[in-house]
Every structure is written in structure tokens, then in C-alpha cells.
Design a protein around this motif. Structure first.
Motif, PDB file in Angstrom:
ATOM      1  N   VAL A 600       0.849  -1.184   0.000  1.00  0.00           N
ATOM      2  CA  VAL A 600       0.000   0.000   0.000  1.00  0.00           C
ATOM      3  C   VAL A 600       0.887   1.237   0.000  1.00  0.00           C
ATOM      4  N   ALA A 601       0.673   2.102  -0.994  1.00  0.00           N
ATOM      5  CA  ALA A 601       1.475   3.323  -1.142  1.00  0.00           C
ATOM      6  C   ALA A 601       0.557   4.530  -1.075  1.00  0.00           C
ATOM      7  N   ALA A 602       0.891   5.488  -0.213  1.00  0.00           N
ATOM      8  CA  ALA A 602       0.115   6.724  -0.082  1.00  0.00           C
ATOM      9  C   ALA A 602       1.080   7.880   0.139  1.00  0.00           C
ATOM     10  N   ALA A 603       0.692   9.057  -0.304  1.00  0.00           N
ATOM     11  CA  ALA A 603       1.546  10.242  -0.179  1.00  0.00           C
ATOM     12  C   ALA A 603       1.881  10.507   1.283  1.00  0.00           C
ATOM     13  N   ARG A 604       3.176  10.829   1.528  1.00  0.00           N
ATOM     14  CA  ARG A 604       3.686  11.216   2.844  1.00  0.00           C
ATOM     15  C   ARG A 604       3.539  10.105   3.882  1.00  0.00           C
ATOM     16  N   HIS A 605       3.574   8.858   3.412  1.00  0.00           N
ATOM     17  CA  HIS A 605       3.518   7.708   4.314  1.00  0.00           C
ATOM     18  C   HIS A 605       4.512   6.649   3.869  1.00  0.00           C
ATOM     19  N   ALA A 606       4.945   5.848   4.840  1.00  0.00           N
ATOM     20  CA  ALA A 606       5.808   4.720   4.521  1.00  0.00           C
ATOM     21  C   ALA A 606       4.991   3.615   3.863  1.00  0.00           C
ATOM     22  N   LEU A 607       5.684   2.722   3.170  1.00  0.00           N
ATOM     23  CA  LEU A 607       5.022   1.638   2.445  1.00  0.00           C
ATOM     24  C   LEU A 607       4.368   0.664   3.423  1.00  0.00           C
ATOM     25  N   GLY A 608       3.097   0.318   3.156  1.00  0.00           N
ATOM     26  CA  GLY A 608       2.419  -0.702   3.942  1.00  0.00           C
ATOM     27  C   GLY A 608       2.565  -2.060   3.290  1.00  0.00           C
ATOM     28  N   MET A 609       2.742  -3.104   4.098  1.00  0.00           N
ATOM     29  CA  MET A 609       2.894  -4.471   3.582  1.00  0.00           C
ATOM     30  C   MET A 609       2.068  -5.411   4.449  1.00  0.00           C
ATOM     31  N   THR A 610       1.226  -6.219   3.829  1.00  0.00           N
ATOM     32  CA  THR A 610       0.357  -7.102   4.601  1.00  0.00           C
ATOM     33  C   THR A 610      -0.238  -8.181   3.705  1.00  0.00           C
ATOM     34  N   THR A 611      -0.736  -9.246   4.317  1.00  0.00           N
ATOM     35  CA  THR A 611      -1.587 -10.208   3.617  1.00  0.00           C
ATOM     36  C   THR A 611      -3.039  -9.865   3.959  1.00  0.00           C
ATOM     37  N   LEU A 612      -3.958 -10.232   3.087  1.00  0.00           N
ATOM     38  CA  LEU A 612      -5.364  -9.879   3.262  1.00  0.00           C
ATOM     39  C   LEU A 612      -6.225 -11.135   3.323  1.00  0.00           C
ATOM     40  N   GLN A 613      -7.248 -11.090   4.179  1.00  0.00           N
ATOM     41  CA  GLN A 613      -8.147 -12.222   4.349  1.00  0.00           C
ATOM     42  C   GLN A 613      -9.484 -11.927   3.670  1.00  0.00           C
ATOM     43  N   SER A 614     -10.127 -12.986   3.149  1.00  0.00           N
ATOM     44  CA  SER A 614     -11.375 -12.796   2.422  1.00  0.00           C
ATOM     45  C   SER A 614     -12.602 -12.780   3.330  1.00  0.00           C
ATOM     46  N   ASP A 615     -12.460 -13.152   4.593  1.00  0.00           N
ATOM     47  CA  ASP A 615     -13.626 -13.257   5.474  1.00  0.00           C
ATOM     48  C   ASP A 615     -13.659 -12.184   6.556  1.00  0.00           C
ATOM     49  N   VAL A 616     -12.820 -11.134   6.427  1.00  0.00           N
ATOM     50  CA  VAL A 616     -12.798 -10.059   7.425  1.00  0.00           C
ATOM     51  C   VAL A 616     -12.723  -8.718   6.716  1.00  0.00           C
ATOM     52  N   ASP A 617     -13.005  -7.652   7.474  1.00  0.00           N
ATOM     53  CA  ASP A 617     -12.823  -6.291   6.973  1.00  0.00           C
ATOM     54  C   ASP A 617     -11.407  -5.881   7.352  1.00  0.00           C
ATOM     55  N   ASN A 618     -10.478  -5.974   6.385  1.00  0.00           N
ATOM     56  CA  ASN A 618      -9.064  -5.734   6.663  1.00  0.00           C
ATOM     57  C   ASN A 618      -8.805  -4.245   6.905  1.00  0.00           C
ATOM     58  N   THR A 619      -7.983  -3.939   7.902  1.00  0.00           N
ATOM     59  CA  THR A 619      -7.556  -2.564   8.162  1.00  0.00           C
ATOM     60  C   THR A 619      -6.038  -2.494   8.036  1.00  0.00           C
ATOM     61  N   ILE A 620      -5.573  -1.574   7.188  1.00  0.00           N
ATOM     62  CA  ILE A 620      -4.131  -1.392   6.969  1.00  0.00           C
ATOM     63  C   ILE A 620      -3.752  -0.030   7.523  1.00  0.00           C
ATOM     64  N   ILE A 621      -2.808  -0.003   8.450  1.00  0.00           N
ATOM     65  CA  ILE A 621      -2.360   1.244   9.075  1.00  0.00           C
ATOM     66  C   ILE A 621      -1.018   1.647   8.464  1.00  0.00           C
ATOM     67  N   LEU A 622      -0.979   2.844   7.899  1.00  0.00           N
ATOM     68  CA  LEU A 622       0.265   3.359   7.327  1.00  0.00           C
ATOM     69  C   LEU A 622       0.938   4.321   8.306  1.00  0.00           C
ATOM     70  N   HIS A 623       2.250   4.208   8.390  1.00  0.00           N
ATOM     71  CA  HIS A 623       3.039   5.017   9.314  1.00  0.00           C
ATOM     72  C   HIS A 623       3.729   6.162   8.569  1.00  0.00           C
ATOM     73  N   PRO A 624       4.089   7.230   9.297  1.00  0.00           N
ATOM     74  CA  PRO A 624       4.822   8.331   8.648  1.00  0.00           C
ATOM     75  C   PRO A 624       6.241   7.899   8.308  1.00  0.00           C
ATOM     76  N   PRO A 625       6.903   8.604   7.398  1.00  0.00           N
ATOM     77  CA  PRO A 625       8.296   8.272   7.076  1.00  0.00           C
ATOM     78  C   PRO A 625       9.210   8.459   8.282  1.00  0.00           C
ATOM     79  N   SER A 626      10.363   7.799   8.244  1.00  0.00           N
ATOM     80  CA  SER A 626      11.353   7.922   9.312  1.00  0.00           C
ATOM     81  C   SER A 626      12.047   9.278   9.249  1.00  0.00           C
ATOM     82  N   ALA A 627      12.683   9.624  10.359  1.00  0.00           N
ATOM     83  CA  ALA A 627      13.452  10.872  10.413  1.00  0.00           C
ATOM     84  C   ALA A 627      14.908  10.646  10.043  1.00  0.00           C
TER      85      ALA A 627
END
Length: 729
Positions: A600-627
Motif C-alpha cells: 500500500v502506497a500513499a503520499a507522505r507515508h511509509a510503504l504498507g505491507m500485509t496479507t489480506l483475508q477474504s472473510d474479514v474487513d481488513n484494516t491497513i495502518i500506514l506510518h509516517p516516514p522515518s526521520a
């Protein structure tokens, strides 16, 4: 009575104008007692109460905010009438330390910055003392840029995230020496210095960040020559650096300085640039009589897109006529003369090396008939398109025809020299055909026979429901690989009965990814062979996958790119791709195979990486870039070349290049800026990795296609600057 009414109305308007209030919105939220407004030379302080102020009726609009803490904000009459709030965005602070080998007592610098989304770079002067510390106020956003001083400079730094009202510490930046560079321009015909010539910074296209380099330094390292034909740029660098300038002057051919590697801290005088008069091509045309194709035709010329490209860009066209036509092409080098029909179709071209002030080209078009048969397993293939094109670029079409019922074709071309022929495969739902191709030489010939034999190999897919055996219409993503040839990629839909027939390809392997709504996707590899074997693919029923992307505060992120199903680390496109909506939500109709990694790539955020399940509402949390910043030092010295840096999360595989490209693009960078190593060893990629442990590798040529060398381990987020030393052996 009427006059009294008008006076009363005017009084009401005046009172209303005096009583107009304007709301104030501050980012980040904070309490303000007063602000300063400016209109021309008039500056006024107004009190704020309850988040609003009374609009001064004697201060003409538009106003600007005259406070150094905030971005310059314009407020117009239209804003006032629409009752819009006056938005104050507090500037962020870019801070750090410049590390210089022999710092003077005080040195003036300027940050040359390109803000993501901005069309022009900006320049922010600042001064540093002997310790090298600095602070620069900037509007919130994502920046890339470099600090340039009178005797030293930093290399380009990407991925600098500035937040409103907050400091961003980039730590210690290596500041390396620069050197003065002089260029002298000579009028070669008169052998005198040429004053007023424009010298434009034009770095070589193969250096790291070439386009950004051109943009950032374009104003600092461009100008016009003095009366002695000389221009000097007092601080060019940091060293080492590849340098080149483009020279433009009225009446002269455009030229360039010699590409030079700037290495030593000393004044450099580049070899004189000797401008020649503008070049002209004299085209002498003898057209065939009574050929309708040349009626109202156009004569034009093109130049190559760049020195390594086979593609040409049109520069000008004029009416085609018998006799002489002069084309002012300006500079020297390879040009292409073209004749196009009245409808814009290319009839013929001629490549010309312009080496002299006047180049004469004779064009006497002659038609050549190319004919032959298209066959498959020695049987004729009717109704197949045969196209004749430029020898290296199949998109430059010269002629086109179709085979008849006997597989025979005939096509008339006017091009003299090598011509590429190829068939355009039959298409349609559930069918994917390859093609045959051949090169023929039409030089000094009236006709050429060229028989085209389609390859014999292929396969058949039949996609069915694993439980019921009923056909399933599916999307099949394919990657065909043949011995000694580049792989071909693409996608096809099966027919409603779940079939995909693949035919007319050479022997090889097919890597397939099969998706269908309501089913779990499958990946498999099969042979492309002359047996044309049928493969039955059984898909298991499954729900799709859904989820949302949020930041660490739980705020939904709109426009985040969610991708997955990359075949390997060099794959540019995943089989799953979507973007989040306004609520940060996304969904896929088909579920991936278990364990498929999503990015998962979004502006001003670090890259998100995860596996996804078909039987749940997946939530992906993106973190800010490092200093912090990571620097690579092979053998405890800066790298001698630029490397592609790859990351492997603990217990996982390489992050695919396609995912990194998405991450770079949404954050205003290109791939080289994100995961290329700078000549000072700095690497941006670790700043944009999600929390966790990673192994870093550099990619070296010589493998298939790369050999990866481990350079160290990091733990994200980086809270401080780190150095990774490794052996280059």
C-alpha cells in the motif's frame, strides 16, 4: 422621500461592510490574538476574537498575510463575499547540519527545492556558522532538493516531508567541494568570440536524477556570454559530477559543451564551443507522374528524441512539390526526411546525417511491391493483416493489407531500404494469437517475395467451477517466455464457456494468473508446445476481499494504491490493483492465493505491507516516514557508481520494483530517487519503510538480470542517521 430611502440604504450598506466578519482557520490549530494584513504598502494589525476578526473597510482587497510564521495567503473580494475563512498555514522548519571538511567562518547557502506538485523550483537562502547548523522555514509538503554554497554543496536529497508548524530534522548532510566552471563560445565562421549566446544547463540524461538536476540548477547554472564570449559559473558541484551545457544563439546551430566529469577542486575551463551557422537540408524531389498518393502530400523533417533512441520527433512540415525545397533544421546530426500523404499517413522516410552547413538530399520515390503467402502448418491463413513498418520501430507504419482466401497478400510501399513485415494476429474473446515477422530489403527492387510462416505452438485453457464443473468466465494474465527472447506480457478474457485458445507462438513457457469474480485466484506455469494441450483449471469459490487504509490516528487515506500478486521482485505490475475511495476503502472481486503479499502506497507515508483475508474487513495502518537517513559505504568510502537498492523484510521476499515505483510516484519521486544510491552513498528508501527489520541489498549487473549483494540490516523507523559499511569484494 425617495432620496431619504436611498440615503438610508447606502447607510445600511456601509454599516454592513464595516460589520463584516471573517473567520480564521489556523493549521495546525492554535490560538491567535491578532494577525497582520497587507494591501500594497499598507500594513494593518487586526484583533481576533472568537476565531474571527472584523474586516477593515478601508484596507483594499486583496489582502495578504504579513506574518513570517505563515505561508503568504491571499484573501480576495470573492472570498469575502462567499464568507470563506482566511486560512493560515504555519510554515514548517527544515533543520540539520552541513558537514564540511574545511568550513569558513561563515558561508552563504541556498536550498534549491522542488515541492511535489509545484511546476517551478524555489530557492531559500540561508547562512551557516562554523558548526554548519541551519534552519529554513518552508510550506508544508514533500520536497526534494540540494543545498548549494559558494565553495561546497550537498547532493540531491529526496523525500523530505515538511509538516505545518513542525520541525523536520534531516540530520547531518555531507557537503562536498564545488568548482568554478567557465565556457567560451566562438563564432566559427568569423573566428571571434560570440557575445549574448545563451548557455543552458543540460546535464547528461543518464546521470541519476537528470531531470530533477536540470530543474533545480537551471537558473543557477544558466546565463548568457559576456562581450568576450565567456560565462563563468562560480560554484558547480558537488564533486565528482558529470556536467554539460546546451548553447543557443540566433542564426547558429544549437550545440553542446563536451560532456565532462568534474573531479578536482580547481577552476575548469571547458573546451571552446565553436558555433556553426544554422544547418539547411536542400531536398531535391522528383515525383512520379499521375500517382494520386502524392497529391497534396507533405514534406517534413524530424529529429531523434535522444541520442540513444530510435524514435523521431517531428519538427516541421511544408507542401511537397517537384523540385527544390530548403528545410532549416538548425543543428547538425541525424535527421529524418519524411513524405506524408494528405491524410497524414507516412509514405516514405530518409535518414540523413547532417554534417555540413548545406546537405543535399535527392528523393525520387519508386514503388516496390511486396507479396507472398501467410501460412500455418503449411496451410493458408486467410483474412490476416500484414503490415509494413520502419525497420526498428514497428509503430511507424508504411503500408497495410490483408490476405485473401488463399493466404496471399500484396502490398505497395515507396520506402527504399530495410522494411519490417509482420502479421497482426486474429483477436476476439477467448482467442490469443501470435504473429510472424520478417525483414526485407527493397533497395533497387521493383518487387520482393516474402512468405510468412506462423509459429506452431500454443495451448488451450478451460476454466471451470471446482465443485460443479460449470464453465467460469475468467481474466487470464499471462507472461510468455521464449529461449533467447524478451518475455511478452498481457491479459486476455476467456470466452463465456471459460475457454482461452492460445495459438501461433514459439515453444516456451507461460506463467499464468487466473482471476474470476467470486473465486480464489490461481497461479500456474504451463508449456507452450506444438501439442497445443488443453489444460482444465478448477477454481474454488471464495468471497472477495475488502478493507480500508488509515493513518496512525485512524484517519482514512484517500487515493492510496493497493497492489498485490507480483510474480517476482522485478515485476512492474501486480495482478491485483485498486485505489482507496474517499473513506479509505477498497475491494477486490477475486481473492488471492493464501499468503499473497499486498503493498500500500500513499503520499507522505511509509510503504504498507500485509496479507489480506477474504472473510474479514481488513484494516491497513500506514506510518509516517522515518526521520533518519541511511548511508552506504563500500570499503568505508562513497560508492563509485549508482546502485539500485532493494529491501527484504524479515521472513519475507524482496519488495517488488512495481510496488516501489508506486511508492515513489505518490510521493513525488521517480524510482531512482527512491531506491537508488547517491554518489555520497545516501539512500532514501529506508525512510519510507514500515516499522520492522529489513535486509538491504544492492543490485549488480551480471546475473539474470541481477546479482544481489547484501549490504546490511536496518530497523525501521530510523530514529537517527546510520551508516552501513560493507565489502565490495
Amino acid at each position: 422621500m425617495r432620496r431619504a430611502t436611498l440615503l438610508f440604504a447606502a447607510l445600511l450598506i456601509t454599516v454592513s461592510t464595516r460589520a463584516a466578519t471573517v473567520a480564521v482557520r489556523v493549521e495546525p490549530p492554535q490560538s491567535l490574538l491578532a494577525i497582520t494584513l497587507r494591501s500594497g504598502d499598507d500594513v494593518r494589525s487586526v484583533a481576533i476574537s472568537g476565531g474571527k476578526f472584523i474586516a477593515p473597510d478601508d484596507l483594499p482587497l486583496p489582502w495578504s498575510v504579513g506574518m513570517s510564521r505563515f505561508e503568504p495567503t491571499a484573501f480576495t473580494q470573492a472570498d469575502l463575499e462567499a464568507k470563506r475563512p482566511l486560512t493560515l498555514r504555519e510554515l514548517g522548519i527544515l533543520r540539520g547540519t552541513l558537514q564540511r571538511a574545511k568550513p569558513p567562518a561563515r558561508e552563504s547557502f541556498a536550498w534549491l527545492l522542488q515541492r511535489a506538485g509545484a511546476s517551478q523550483p524555489e530557492e531559500r537562502p540561508f547562512a551557516v556558522d562554523a558548526t554548519g547548523t541551519f534552519e529554513v522555514r518552508l510550506a508544508a509538503g514533500l520536497y526534494q532538493g540540494a543545498a548549494l554554497g559558494a565553495t561546497s554543496a550537498t547532493r540531491i536529497r529526496s523525500g523530505m516531508v515538511i509538516k505545518a508548524g513542525q520541525p523536520t530534522d534531516v540530520g547531518a548532510l555531507a557537503c562536498e567541494p564545488t568548482a568554478p566552471v567557465s565556457v567560451r563560445v566562438i563564432d566559427v565562421k568569423r573566428n571571434v568570440a560570440l557575445a549574448g549566446a545563451r548557455v543552458e544547463w543540460n546535464p547528461p540524461g543518464d546521470i541519476l536524477n537528470a531531470e530533477l538536476n536540470r530543474t533545480l540548477y537551471g537558473r543557477r547554472w544558466s546565463g548568457t556570454t559576456d562581450r568576450n564570449g565567456v560565462i563563468t559559473f562560480p560554484s558547480v558541484g558537488p564533486l565528482p559530477m558529470s556536467i554539460r551545457w546546451r548553447i543557443v544563439a540566433s542564426g547558429f546551430a544549437t550545440a553542446a559543451t563536451v560532456r565532462t566529469q568534474l573531479k578536482e577542486v580547481q577552476r575548469v575551463a571547458l573546451p571552446d564551443v565553436r558555433l556553426r551557422p544554422e544547418a539547411t537540408i536542400l531536398v531535391r524531389t522528383v515525383l512520379p507522374r499521375d500517382e494520386k498518393i502524392f497529391r497534396d502530400a507533405k514534406l517534413g523533417w524530424s529529429t531523434r528524441e535522444d541520442e540513444r533512441s530510435h524514435r523521431f520527433t517531428r519538427k516541421a512540415v511544408t507542401e511537397l512539390r517537384d523540385g527544390e525545397t530548403r528545410l532549416r533544421v538548425g543543428d547538425y546530426g541525424l535527421k529524418r526526411i519524411t513524405i506524408e500523404s494528405a491524410t497524414g499517413n507516412l509514405i516514405l522516410y530518409r535518414d540523413v546525417d547532417v554534417a555540413n552547413e548545406l546537405t543535399v538530399v535527392d528523393v525520387a520515390p519508386r514503388s516496390v511491391e511486396i507479396y507472398g503467402r501467410v501460412t500455418r502448418r503449411d496451410e493458408p491463413v486467410p483474412n490476416t493483416i500484414v503490415r509494413a513498418t520502419e525497420e526498428r520501430d514497428g509503430s511507424v507504419e508504411l503500408a497495410e493489407t490483408r490476405t485473401n482466401d488463399a493466404g496471399v497478400y500484396r502490398v505497395l510501399v515507396w520506402q527504399s531500404g530495410p522494411v519490417q513485415l509482420y502479421t497482426i494476429p486474429a483477436g476476439g474473446e477467448g482467442l490469443r494469437s501470435g504473429n510472424a515477422r520478417m525483414e526485407v530489403d527493397t533497395t533497387n527492387r521493383n518487387s520482393v517475395r516474402a512468405d510468412l510462416e506462423l509459429p506452431r505452438s500454443g495451448f488451450v485453457l478451460r476454466v471451470i467451477d471446482a465443485t460443479t464443473g460449470t464453465p467460469v468466465k475468467a481474466m487470464i494474465w499471462r507472461r510468455f517466455a521464449y529461449a533467447g527472447e524478451r518475455a511478452q506480457v498481457g491479459g486476455d478474457e476467456s470466452s463465456p464457456d471459460g475457454r482461452l485458445v492460445v495459438t501461433d507462438y514459439p515453444d516456451g513457457k507461460a506463467h499464468l494468473h487466473i482471476q474470476a469474480k467470486g473465486y480464489r485466484a490461481r497461479d500456474l506455469e504451463i508449456l507452450i508446445s506444438e501439442n497445443n494441450t488443453e489444460h482444465v483449471i478448477r477454481l474454488e469459490k471464495s468471497r472477495g476481499i475488502r478493507g480500508r487504509v488509515v493513518n496512525t490516528h485512524g484517519v482514512p487515506l484517500r487515493g492510496a494504491r493497493v497492489t498485490g500478486g507480483y510474480q517476482n521482485e522485478l515485476t512492474m505490475q501486480g495482478h491485483f490493483f485498486t485505489q482507496t475511495d474517499a473513506n479509505g476503502r477498497f475491494s477486490f472481486d477475486s481473492a488471492p492465493e493464501p499468503g499473497t503479499m499486498f503493498y500500500v502506497a500513499a503520499a507522505r507515508h511509509a510503504l504498507g505491507m500485509t496479507t489480506l483475508q477474504s472473510d474479514v474487513d481488513n484494516t491497513i495502518i500506514l506510518h509516517p516516514p522515518s526521520a533518519g537517513v541511511a548511508t552506504l559505504l563500500p570499503d568505508n568510502a562513497p560508492p563509485k557508481k549508482v546502485y539500485m537498492v532493494m529491501a527484504v523484510p524479515a521472513g519475507g521476499g524482496f519488495i517488488p520494483i512495481g510496488a516501489l515505483d508506486d511508492l515513489a510516484e505518490v510521493n513525488g519521486m521517480n524510482a531512482y530517487q527512491l531506491h537508488g544510491s547517491g554518489l555520497d552513498g545516501s539512500v532514501v528508501l529506508p525512510e519510507f519503510l514500515a516499522p520492522g527489520a529489513y535486509e538491504l541489498f544492492i543490485a549488480k549487473r551480471g546475473g539474470e538480470p541481477y546479482i544481489y549483494q547484501r549490504v546490511g540490516r536496518i530497523n525501521a523507523p530510523l530514529q537517527r542517521n546510520i551508516t552501513l559499511s560493507y565489502s565490495s569484494q
